[in-house]
Scaffold this motif. Structure first.
Motif, PDB file in Angstrom:
ATOM      1  N   LYS A 189       0.805  -1.218   0.000  1.00 43.22           N
ATOM      2  CA  LYS A 189       0.000   0.000   0.000  1.00 43.22           C
ATOM      3  C   LYS A 189       0.841   1.272   0.000  1.00 43.22           C
ATOM      4  N   ARG A 190       1.860   1.302   0.838  1.00 41.25           N
ATOM      5  CA  ARG A 190       2.676   2.509   0.985  1.00 41.25           C
ATOM      6  C   ARG A 190       3.288   2.929  -0.344  1.00 41.25           C
ATOM      7  N   PHE A 191       3.873   1.983  -1.068  1.00 42.55           N
ATOM      8  CA  PHE A 191       4.569   2.306  -2.311  1.00 42.55           C
ATOM      9  C   PHE A 191       3.596   2.457  -3.473  1.00 42.55           C
ATOM     10  N   LEU A 192       2.454   1.798  -3.407  1.00 44.21           N
ATOM     11  CA  LEU A 192       1.447   1.983  -4.452  1.00 44.21           C
ATOM     12  C   LEU A 192       0.895   3.405  -4.401  1.00 44.21           C
ATOM     13  N   ILE A 193       0.648   3.910  -3.185  1.00 38.57           N
ATOM     14  CA  ILE A 193       0.177   5.290  -3.043  1.00 38.57           C
ATOM     15  C   ILE A 193       1.271   6.274  -3.443  1.00 38.57           C
ATOM     16  N   GLN A 194       2.515   5.949  -3.099  1.00 35.81           N
ATOM     17  CA  GLN A 194       3.638   6.807  -3.485  1.00 35.81           C
ATOM     18  C   GLN A 194       3.766   6.872  -5.001  1.00 35.81           C
ATOM     19  N   HIS A 195       3.593   5.737  -5.672  1.00 30.61           N
ATOM     20  CA  HIS A 195       3.654   5.689  -7.138  1.00 30.61           C
ATOM     21  C   HIS A 195       2.514   6.508  -7.740  1.00 30.61           C
TER      22      HIS A 195
END
Length: 364
Positions: free
Chosen positions: A245-251
């Motif tokens: 989730k963290r990196f998907l939102i960052q992307h």
């Protein structure tokens, strides 16, 4: 009798050179990509009624707004026949900054929904696309990618041309690589894969993983944009941390420039006010449970998030059970106990005092 007249070849050549000329192709306006920073909207060509509204800081009529969009697009296309979405966004942003009260998005009740930047940008781009519908020379294309296969990588991109920009995206496919990086360098990708294999999702907390996920954004987009599109399983194999989730939102933030979580909270809160207003305006139509809940939210309105209150009201209206969506906890529960009880991933947490939420949504 038919008479034939012979004409010297030199005479024919001279005659043809004077009668026929090569057609001149229409020159396509070409300008550096930074032209939106100096672009001036031709306000003098807009309707007087619109200029009056701008002076008084009032919202113009819809017909005046559409006319302004047409005039602005015509001026933009004198510089560039097919401005990209990001260039339209720059022009729209300059207008919003100059007249913030005149173009903002509002509901029928007059509640402010947004700055109006995205709506105005979409109107510009839609108008441009309509004008360029039959103009193949103005279509945006990106260079063909070399068909070079890389071992243990995603399928080789096709050599087919595709659009260079996409609606809602400001960083669809970066043209520049991070400093010190090359497209042939796979060390970062391999390091991420090995970290995930060794530590699993716990590796997402490492600062090095966060740094590498930002550095490899260009490579991530290149793999995602391949044609034919890769499957989710293939992307998971190559970029395992991307599906946390963290990196998907960052992307998503890098791709669109939108803070997803804060935008979602704002949207839920804004829509919640409209839902509550609707239910309160027709109070006597609803069942006792709905009216009781509306009265409770009105009584302690300052402590209630309108989005959460609207969710509870709709659940009461549709006769949904609260535990089907929320995990309930006692108000005397400590923070540590709450974290232990509510440890399900991606589950909304809400603490209730009777029927009234006193804590915003929290995602693990």
């Amino acid at each position: 009798m038919i008479t034939l007249t012979l004409t010297p070849v030199s005479t024919l050549e001279a005659s043809s050179s004077t009668q026929f000329t090569l057609p001149h192709h229409h020159s396509t306006p070409v300008q550096h990509s930074t032209w939106p920073s100096t672009f001036q909207v031709p306000w003098d060509k807009t309707r007087p009624s619109l200029r009056t509204c701008l002076e008084l800081r009032k919202r113009p009529e819809e017909t005046d707004r559409r006319h302004m969009v047409r005039v602005t697009v015509d001026a933009m296309r004198e510089i560039c026949l097919n401005p990209t979405l990001s260039q339209c966004a720059d022009v729209a942003l300059s207008i919003i900054e100059q007249y913030p009260d005149c173009f903002e998005d509002r509901t029928d009740e007059g509640d402010r929904m947004g700055s109006g930047h995205f709506t105005l940008c979409s109107q510009f781009k839609t108008r441009i696309d309509n004008l360029n519908r039959n103009n193949t020379l103005a279509r945006l294309r990106k260079p063909k990618r070399p068909a070079v296969a890389v071992e243990n990588s995603l399928p080789v991109p096709s050599r087919k041309c595709a659009k260079t920009d996409c609606y809602g995206c400001i960083n669809w496919q970066p043209s520049e690589l991070p400093e010190g990086e090359t497209r042939n360098s796979l060390s970062e990708k391999e390091e991420l894969k090995s970290t995930f294999t060794r530590e699993g999702q716990n590796g997402a907390d490492k600062a090095r993983v966060n740094e590498l996920m930002m550095i490899t954004y260009e490579a991530q987009r290149r793999d995602i944009n391949t044609s034919p599109a890769p499957s989710i399983d293939q992307l998971k194999t190559v970029w395992p941390f991307l599906f946390i989730k963290r990196f998907l939102i960052q992307h998503f933030n890098t791709l669109t420039g939108i803070e997803l979580e804060s935008r979602l909270r704002e949207s839920i809160s804004g829509k919640g006010r409209r839902v509550l207003h609707f239910f309160k305006s027709q109070l006597m139509r609803w069942r006792k449970e709905v009216r009781t809940l509306l009265a409770d939210t009105e009584r302690v309105s300052e402590d209630v998030d309108p989005g959460l209150a609207a969710i509870l009201v709709m659940m009461a209206f549709f006769k949904e059970k609260e535990d089907s969506l929320f995990l309930l906890a006692d108000v005397t529960t400590t923070q540590a106990d709450s974290e232990t009880q509510l440890s399900l991933p991606s589950t909304p947490r809400i603490i209730l005092m009777g029927k009234i939420p006193i804590l915003d949504l929290h995602y693990h």
